[in-house]
Motif scaffolding. Sequence first.
Motif, PDB file in Angstrom:
ATOM      1  N   THR A   7       0.821  -1.157   0.049  1.00  0.00           N
ATOM      2  CA  THR A   7      -0.042   0.063  -0.099  1.00  0.00           C
ATOM      3  C   THR A   7       0.918   1.309   0.013  1.00  0.00           C
ATOM      4  O   THR A   7       0.323   2.246   0.149  1.00  0.00           O
ATOM      5  N   GLU A  33      -1.085  -8.451   8.654  1.00  0.00           N
ATOM      6  CA  GLU A  33       0.382  -8.196   9.138  1.00  0.00           C
ATOM      7  C   GLU A  33       0.082  -9.228  10.759  1.00  0.00           C
ATOM      8  O   GLU A  33      -0.229  -8.759  11.285  1.00  0.00           O
ATOM      9  N   SER A  78       7.225  -1.151  12.870  1.00  0.00           N
ATOM     10  CA  SER A  78       7.780   0.365  12.189  1.00  0.00           C
ATOM     11  C   SER A  78       6.700   1.055  11.664  1.00  0.00           C
ATOM     12  O   SER A  78       6.776   2.363  11.897  1.00  0.00           O
ATOM     13  N   GLY A 169       9.047   7.667   4.597  1.00  0.00           N
ATOM     14  CA  GLY A 169       9.026   6.813   6.160  1.00  0.00           C
ATOM     15  C   GLY A 169      10.239   7.577   6.944  1.00  0.00           C
ATOM     16  O   GLY A 169      10.509   8.645   7.007  1.00  0.00           O
ATOM     17  N   TYR A 170      11.057   6.643   7.430  1.00  0.00           N
ATOM     18  CA  TYR A 170      12.179   7.015   8.239  1.00  0.00           C
ATOM     19  C   TYR A 170      13.516   7.475   7.726  1.00  0.00           C
ATOM     20  O   TYR A 170      14.505   7.675   8.111  1.00  0.00           O
ATOM     21  N   HIS A 194      18.538  -1.560   2.017  1.00  0.00           N
ATOM     22  CA  HIS A 194      18.055  -2.844   2.221  1.00  0.00           C
ATOM     23  C   HIS A 194      17.074  -3.322   1.014  1.00  0.00           C
ATOM     24  O   HIS A 194      17.090  -4.504   0.678  1.00  0.00           O
TER      25      HIS A 194
HETATM   26  P1  ITT Z   1       2.839  -2.237   3.125  1.00  0.00           P
HETATM   27  O1  ITT Z   1       2.714  -3.099   4.713  1.00  0.00           O
HETATM   28  O2  ITT Z   1       1.480  -1.910   2.453  1.00  0.00           O
HETATM   29  O3  ITT Z   1       3.847  -2.477   2.280  1.00  0.00           O
HETATM   30  P2  ITT Z   1       3.839  -0.001   4.996  1.00  0.00           P
HETATM   31  O4  ITT Z   1       4.366   1.302   4.694  1.00  0.00           O
HETATM   32  O5  ITT Z   1       2.638  -0.547   5.923  1.00  0.00           O
HETATM   33  O6  ITT Z   1       3.232  -0.652   3.492  1.00  0.00           O
HETATM   34  P3  ITT Z   1       5.590  -2.072   6.226  1.00  0.00           P
HETATM   35  O7  ITT Z   1       4.500  -2.761   6.889  1.00  0.00           O
HETATM   36  O8  ITT Z   1       6.751  -2.868   5.666  1.00  0.00           O
HETATM   37  O9  ITT Z   1       5.134  -0.980   5.173  1.00  0.00           O
HETATM   38  O10 ITT Z   1       6.182  -1.125   7.279  1.00  0.00           O
HETATM   39  C1  ITT Z   1       7.463  -0.567   7.187  1.00  0.00           C
HETATM   40  C2  ITT Z   1       7.551   0.788   7.950  1.00  0.00           C
HETATM   41  O11 ITT Z   1       8.934   0.864   7.903  1.00  0.00           O
HETATM   42  C3  ITT Z   1       6.899   1.876   7.647  1.00  0.00           C
HETATM   43  O12 ITT Z   1       6.589   2.630   8.411  1.00  0.00           O
HETATM   44  C4  ITT Z   1       7.625   2.365   6.505  1.00  0.00           C
HETATM   45  O13 ITT Z   1       7.336   3.894   6.049  1.00  0.00           O
HETATM   46  C5  ITT Z   1       9.100   2.325   7.022  1.00  0.00           C
HETATM   47  N1  ITT Z   1      10.047   2.046   5.884  1.00  0.00           N
HETATM   48  C6  ITT Z   1       9.803   0.957   5.157  1.00  0.00           C
HETATM   49  N2  ITT Z   1      10.990   0.929   4.182  1.00  0.00           N
HETATM   50  C7  ITT Z   1      11.503   2.155   4.265  1.00  0.00           C
HETATM   51  C8  ITT Z   1      12.622   2.750   3.555  1.00  0.00           C
HETATM   52  O14 ITT Z   1      13.030   2.285   2.659  1.00  0.00           O
HETATM   53  N3  ITT Z   1      12.970   3.882   4.140  1.00  0.00           N
HETATM   54  C9  ITT Z   1      12.234   4.444   5.221  1.00  0.00           C
HETATM   55  N4  ITT Z   1      11.136   3.856   5.821  1.00  0.00           N
HETATM   56  C10 ITT Z   1      10.624   2.815   5.404  1.00  0.00           C
END
Ligand code: ITT
Length: 209
Positions: A7, A33, A78, A169-170, A194
């Motif tokens: 998403t 999840e 996260s 995100g981060y 990553h």
């Molecule tokens: P989906 O599950 O639908 O893929 P999500 O954003 O909820 O989307 P995750 O469950 O994997 O994704 O959560 C990962 C968290 O870490 C989320 O807060 C992201 O914004 C952050 N994140 C993941 N990859 C990142 C990246 O490459 N750089 C910065 N933040 C990242």
Amino acid sequence: MLRYVTTNAGKVREAEEYLDDGSVTQLDFDYTEIQAPTLEPIAARGAREAYRHAGAPVLVDDAGLFVDRLDGFPGPYSAYVEETVGVERVGQLARRGDDPARAAFRCVLAYCDGDPFDASPDPIDRGDRAAAAAVGTDEGDDATDLPVKLFEGVVRGRIVEPRGSGGFGYDPIFEHEGTTFAEMGSTGKNAVSHRGRALAKFTEWYAGR
Ligand code: ITT
Ligand code: NA
């Protein structure tokens, strides 16, 4: 056509930039999840659910930020922590104290196309820990369930004051070799991130399967 299940528009942008051949399309599907201390079982379950939903090959991307001095928090939580606590406050929490706040980003890609994989040669012999996890060591996974292939990418860095406006995100608080991920473009980030590392493993396997 491979469905990249997420998403998160930021993830799709990076995956499309990396693959760069129109072979993937986003599947905006919010799979369940499960709560787990590691990303692998979350991604594996998600890939099975997404495959059953789509009826076509899927790649699920589960990622997180793991801060050393917080014992890996927020890790698999996260997304929830970004929504609730917020990136800036996670940064403040991580940076408390004098040492550099060391951290890692992890990404686990889980592929499922409904076909059984060739179980030999043994993935442990190949030193492929992620693949070993895929062949039935995930807690609670039924060996008779749909097979899933896992590809993990990790990058280490440190948590700094937010800098940069790219990424998502981060990214603004994660510095790698002097540059935050939010200061890199998608191409530069993919070269070290990553997600880029997990995509490299996936594409190598996908091309040779
Ligand atoms: P989906 O599950 O639908 O893929 P999500 O954003 O909820 O989307 P995750 O469950 O994997 O994704 O959560 C990962 C968290 O870490 C989320 O807060 C992201 O914004 C952050 N994140 C993941 N990859 C990142 C990246 O490459 N750089 C910065 N933040 C990242
Ligand atoms: Na999510």
